[in-house]
Scaffold this motif. Structure first.
Motif, mmCIF file in Angstrom:
data_model
loop_
_atom_site.group_PDB
_atom_site.id
_atom_site.type_symbol
_atom_site.label_atom_id
_atom_site.label_comp_id
_atom_site.label_asym_id
_atom_site.label_seq_id
_atom_site.Cartn_x
_atom_site.Cartn_y
_atom_site.Cartn_z
ATOM 1 N N ILE A 80 0.882 -1.158 0.000
ATOM 2 C CA ILE A 80 0.000 0.000 0.000
ATOM 3 C C ILE A 80 0.924 1.213 0.000
ATOM 4 O O ILE A 80 1.815 1.317 0.842
ATOM 5 C CB ILE A 80 -0.896 0.036 1.268
ATOM 6 C CG1 ILE A 80 -1.661 -1.279 1.427
ATOM 7 C CG2 ILE A 80 -1.791 1.252 1.261
ATOM 8 C CD1 ILE A 80 -2.665 -1.581 0.371
ATOM 9 N N ARG A 81 0.712 2.131 -0.945
ATOM 10 C CA ARG A 81 1.553 3.341 -1.034
ATOM 11 C C ARG A 81 1.200 4.279 0.104
ATOM 12 O O ARG A 81 0.031 4.447 0.445
ATOM 13 C CB ARG A 81 1.309 4.024 -2.386
ATOM 14 C CG ARG A 81 2.262 5.173 -2.672
ATOM 15 C CD ARG A 81 3.628 4.599 -3.015
ATOM 16 N NE ARG A 81 4.465 5.594 -3.647
ATOM 17 C CZ ARG A 81 5.554 6.115 -3.093
ATOM 18 N NH1 ARG A 81 5.932 5.748 -1.885
ATOM 19 N NH2 ARG A 81 6.282 6.980 -3.733
ATOM 20 N N THR A 82 2.202 4.899 0.716
ATOM 21 C CA THR A 82 2.006 5.916 1.749
ATOM 22 C C THR A 82 2.772 7.166 1.324
ATOM 23 O O THR A 82 3.497 7.153 0.322
ATOM 24 C CB THR A 82 2.529 5.437 3.120
ATOM 25 O OG1 THR A 82 3.948 5.255 3.044
ATOM 26 C CG2 THR A 82 1.853 4.143 3.548
ATOM 27 N N PHE A 86 5.879 2.709 1.799
ATOM 28 C CA PHE A 86 4.907 1.644 1.582
ATOM 29 C C PHE A 86 4.612 0.913 2.884
ATOM 30 O O PHE A 86 5.435 0.906 3.799
ATOM 31 C CB PHE A 86 5.455 0.609 0.581
ATOM 32 C CG PHE A 86 5.748 1.179 -0.768
ATOM 33 C CD1 PHE A 86 4.769 1.217 -1.741
ATOM 34 C CD2 PHE A 86 7.007 1.690 -1.066
ATOM 35 C CE1 PHE A 86 5.039 1.749 -2.991
ATOM 36 C CE2 PHE A 86 7.288 2.228 -2.305
ATOM 37 C CZ PHE A 86 6.299 2.261 -3.275
ATOM 38 N N VAL A 87 3.443 0.291 2.928
ATOM 39 C CA VAL A 87 3.095 -0.647 3.987
ATOM 40 C C VAL A 87 2.826 -1.979 3.295
ATOM 41 O O VAL A 87 2.063 -2.041 2.330
ATOM 42 C CB VAL A 87 1.840 -0.191 4.769
ATOM 43 C CG1 VAL A 87 1.407 -1.263 5.753
ATOM 44 C CG2 VAL A 87 2.110 1.115 5.483
ATOM 45 N N VAL A 130 -1.283 0.250 11.471
ATOM 46 C CA VAL A 130 -1.411 0.743 10.096
ATOM 47 C C VAL A 130 -2.743 0.329 9.463
ATOM 48 O O VAL A 130 -2.906 0.426 8.250
ATOM 49 C CB VAL A 130 -0.225 0.255 9.232
ATOM 50 C CG1 VAL A 130 1.062 0.921 9.659
ATOM 51 C CG2 VAL A 130 -0.099 -1.254 9.274
ATOM 52 N N ASP A 132 -5.515 1.724 9.247
ATOM 53 C CA ASP A 132 -6.203 2.769 8.499
ATOM 54 C C ASP A 132 -5.715 2.872 7.055
ATOM 55 O O ASP A 132 -6.362 3.498 6.220
ATOM 56 C CB ASP A 132 -6.041 4.115 9.200
ATOM 57 C CG ASP A 132 -4.595 4.559 9.313
ATOM 58 O OD1 ASP A 132 -3.714 3.699 9.506
ATOM 59 O OD2 ASP A 132 -4.344 5.778 9.211
ATOM 60 N N ARG A 133 -4.605 2.253 6.725
ATOM 61 C CA ARG A 133 -4.070 2.268 5.355
ATOM 62 C C ARG A 133 -4.799 1.283 4.438
ATOM 63 O O ARG A 133 -4.691 1.376 3.225
ATOM 64 C CB ARG A 133 -2.582 1.903 5.350
ATOM 65 C CG ARG A 133 -1.730 2.757 6.205
ATOM 66 C CD ARG A 133 -1.607 4.117 5.620
ATOM 67 N NE ARG A 133 -0.688 4.908 6.441
ATOM 68 C CZ ARG A 133 -0.354 6.125 6.148
ATOM 69 N NH1 ARG A 133 -0.832 6.698 5.076
ATOM 70 N NH2 ARG A 133 0.464 6.777 6.935
ATOM 71 N N PHE A 134 -5.513 0.333 5.029
ATOM 72 C CA PHE A 134 -6.154 -0.727 4.261
ATOM 73 C C PHE A 134 -7.646 -0.468 4.098
ATOM 74 O O PHE A 134 -8.277 0.107 4.975
ATOM 75 C CB PHE A 134 -5.950 -2.080 4.955
ATOM 76 C CG PHE A 134 -4.506 -2.451 5.121
ATOM 77 C CD1 PHE A 134 -3.788 -2.967 4.064
ATOM 78 C CD2 PHE A 134 -3.859 -2.260 6.333
ATOM 79 C CE1 PHE A 134 -2.449 -3.298 4.206
ATOM 80 C CE2 PHE A 134 -2.529 -2.578 6.488
ATOM 81 C CZ PHE A 134 -1.823 -3.098 5.425
ATOM 82 N N THR A 135 -8.193 -0.944 2.991
ATOM 83 C CA THR A 135 -9.636 -0.859 2.788
ATOM 84 C C THR A 135 -10.315 -1.850 3.737
ATOM 85 O O THR A 135 -9.668 -2.796 4.226
ATOM 86 C CB THR A 135 -10.017 -1.222 1.339
ATOM 87 O OG1 THR A 135 -9.716 -2.608 1.119
ATOM 88 C CG2 THR A 135 -9.294 -0.343 0.329
ATOM 89 N N ARG A 139 -8.774 -5.401 5.179
ATOM 90 C CA ARG A 139 -8.693 -5.719 6.615
ATOM 91 C C ARG A 139 -9.368 -7.047 6.911
ATOM 92 O O ARG A 139 -8.855 -7.853 7.693
ATOM 93 C CB ARG A 139 -9.318 -4.598 7.450
ATOM 94 C CG ARG A 139 -8.428 -3.362 7.526
ATOM 95 C CD ARG A 139 -8.878 -2.393 8.595
ATOM 96 N NE ARG A 139 -10.175 -1.805 8.373
ATOM 97 C CZ ARG A 139 -10.388 -0.671 7.693
ATOM 98 N NH1 ARG A 139 -9.386 -0.012 7.168
ATOM 99 N NH2 ARG A 139 -11.608 -0.206 7.552
ATOM 100 N N VAL A 152 6.612 -1.607 7.463
ATOM 101 C CA VAL A 152 6.542 -0.214 7.063
ATOM 102 C C VAL A 152 7.890 0.119 6.436
ATOM 103 O O VAL A 152 8.931 -0.007 7.084
ATOM 104 C CB VAL A 152 6.238 0.710 8.259
ATOM 105 C CG1 VAL A 152 6.314 2.170 7.845
ATOM 106 C CG2 VAL A 152 4.881 0.381 8.844
#
Length: 157
Positions: A80-82, A86-87, A130, A132-135, A139, A152
């Motif tokens: 997942i791009r931050t 990334f995560v 983390v 909150d980074r995922f849909t 999750r 991370v």
């Protein structure tokens, strides 16, 4: 045995195997996880590397150097791009070679969407830090597979 009974037995066996696999995947130290990692390494990752990291692909490549061997490796991941990197959810837990290589600080690069992102640092965190980074769907999948940690990765770009 009738066809219906044979079909029912086959379906029941398939469901039992699927449940055993799922339970095994949740236990990160299980023989199921070791077998799945080997299958992915030897077969699935070979195919995934063909398009991983290219523009438009959801799969990225982590290029890293072995801590002991000094050899270069490429591992496909679904990051997942931050804002600063990334995560990466860790399906197999933190004890995989690629995670240990990246965390150890050896040279590493994330190739994502056709661009190379040199790694400046990486740390293993609890997945809740983390989340909150995922849909919501990501999750739920993580919960089903017992994913408890993420990597991370901070990049220099």
């Amino acid at each position: 045995m009738t066809v219906t009974r044979a079909l029912g037995a086959a379906v029941a066996a398939a469901v039992a195997v699927a449940l055993l696999w799922l339970v095994g995947m949740r236990d990160k130290g299980s023989a199921v996880v070791r077998l799945q990692r080997r299958v992915n390494r030897d077969h699935m990752n070979v195919r995934a590397r063909e398009t991983a990291g290219t523009a438009g692909s959801t799969t990225a490549l982590v290029r890293h150097t072995g801590r002991r061997s000094g050899r270069s490796h490429e591992t496909p991941v679904d990051p997942i791009r931050t804002a600063d990197g990334f995560v990466v959810p860790m399906v197999y837990g933190p004890d995989t070679d690629w995670v240990r290589n990246v965390v150890a600080g050896g040279p590493a690069t994330v190739v994502h969407d056709g661009r190379e992102h040199p790694v400046a640092g990486a740390e293993v965190v609890d997945i809740d830090e983390v989340a909150d980074r995922f849909t919501p769907a990501q999750r739920r999948v993580g919960q089903v597979f017992g994913i408890r940690q993420a990597l991370v990765v901070r990049t220099t770009d």
